[in-house]
Design a protein around this motif. Sequence first.
Motif, short mmCIF file in Angstrom:
data_model
loop_
_atom_site.label_atom_id
_atom_site.label_comp_id
_atom_site.label_asym_id
_atom_site.label_seq_id
_atom_site.Cartn_x
_atom_site.Cartn_y
_atom_site.Cartn_z
N ALA A 82 44.50 49.87 26.34
CA ALA A 82 44.80 48.61 27.01
C ALA A 82 43.54 47.82 27.28
N ALA A 83 43.73 46.51 27.47
CA ALA A 83 42.64 45.62 27.83
C ALA A 83 42.93 45.10 29.23
N GLY A 84 42.01 45.33 30.16
CA GLY A 84 42.18 44.80 31.50
C GLY A 84 42.90 45.76 32.44
N GLU A 85 43.65 46.67 31.91
CA GLU A 85 44.36 47.65 32.73
C GLU A 85 44.36 48.97 32.00
N GLY A 86 43.85 50.03 32.63
CA GLY A 86 43.80 51.32 31.97
C GLY A 86 45.18 51.81 31.60
N PRO A 87 45.32 52.48 30.45
CA PRO A 87 46.63 52.97 30.03
C PRO A 87 47.12 54.09 30.93
N VAL A 88 48.39 54.05 31.24
CA VAL A 88 49.04 55.10 32.02
C VAL A 88 50.28 55.51 31.26
N ALA A 89 50.46 56.80 31.03
CA ALA A 89 51.59 57.23 30.23
C ALA A 89 52.09 58.59 30.67
N LEU A 90 53.35 58.83 30.40
CA LEU A 90 53.98 60.13 30.65
C LEU A 90 54.86 60.45 29.45
N THR A 91 54.61 61.60 28.84
CA THR A 91 55.43 62.06 27.71
C THR A 91 56.03 63.40 28.08
#
Length: 286
Positions: free
Chosen positions: A10-19
Amino acid sequence: MARMAPAAHAAGEGPVALTTRPTAPGLGAAIGAMGWVRGRYAHSAELALPTGGAQLLVNLDEDALSSTPLKGARRRTGGAALHGPYSEPAVIDPAQQRAVLWVAFRPGGVRPFLDAPVSEVRDRLVGLDDLWGTDGAVLRERLIEAMAAGGPRAGLRALETALTDRARRPTEPDPAVRLAAALLDRGTPVGEVTDRLGWTERRLARGCTEHLGLPPKRYARVRRFQRLLGQVNAGHGPPDWAFLAAHCGYHDQAHLIHEFRAFAGMTPTAYAPRSPRERNHVPLGA
């Protein structure tokens, strides 16, 4: 199979994910993985490459999804939709991936949730309101409510419940078609697959189009392309295209380039994915 909405850069906001894997009884046979991702992207468009599999997407940020095949018209739906098995590249909007719940179905796994054969949604983005009527029309709002109350895991549990309620037949994929898909995925010739199953080619074609959404030869070509992308993104230095052509089952390097253009809309040397883990997402512009 590769997922339509994996963890993001992401640009401007860190990626957050759940798999995660589904926990509801029976769904594990139909669903390979599911999850939630949130992020913002620097590029304004990207190419989604075909995997041969179906994905369910719910855009939590806005009530819209769209997809534009390179050789077709733009398709727009509400924020909850099914990407049928794609056999061609399509342009998608990264802004629609800022907050998404997603499901990646196993080969044949989407069939229990459809009233018609999977071939009816081939190369299509179809709104869940069109597929499931009222159940599909209200799903997005229900998932947003669940997310607000309990976060991503609550949203995924609510999505599992919706899928369990929607199943029209046992969620275990047809064993013969599942075997056919596994064999084709490994590069087994169609004739050998029919021999292993004791089927005619016509019966194999009928089973594949109904449960996988693609004819067996097309499915095999898409999966060979995915094996190639897996090798390219394995991190072993610059690709040796002549070696990869032989290793992945192409006649020669020219054949590999032809197939790469067919499924990626570009030459192999122009291919630059979002990341090695996101090999089916290729940024197109800033």
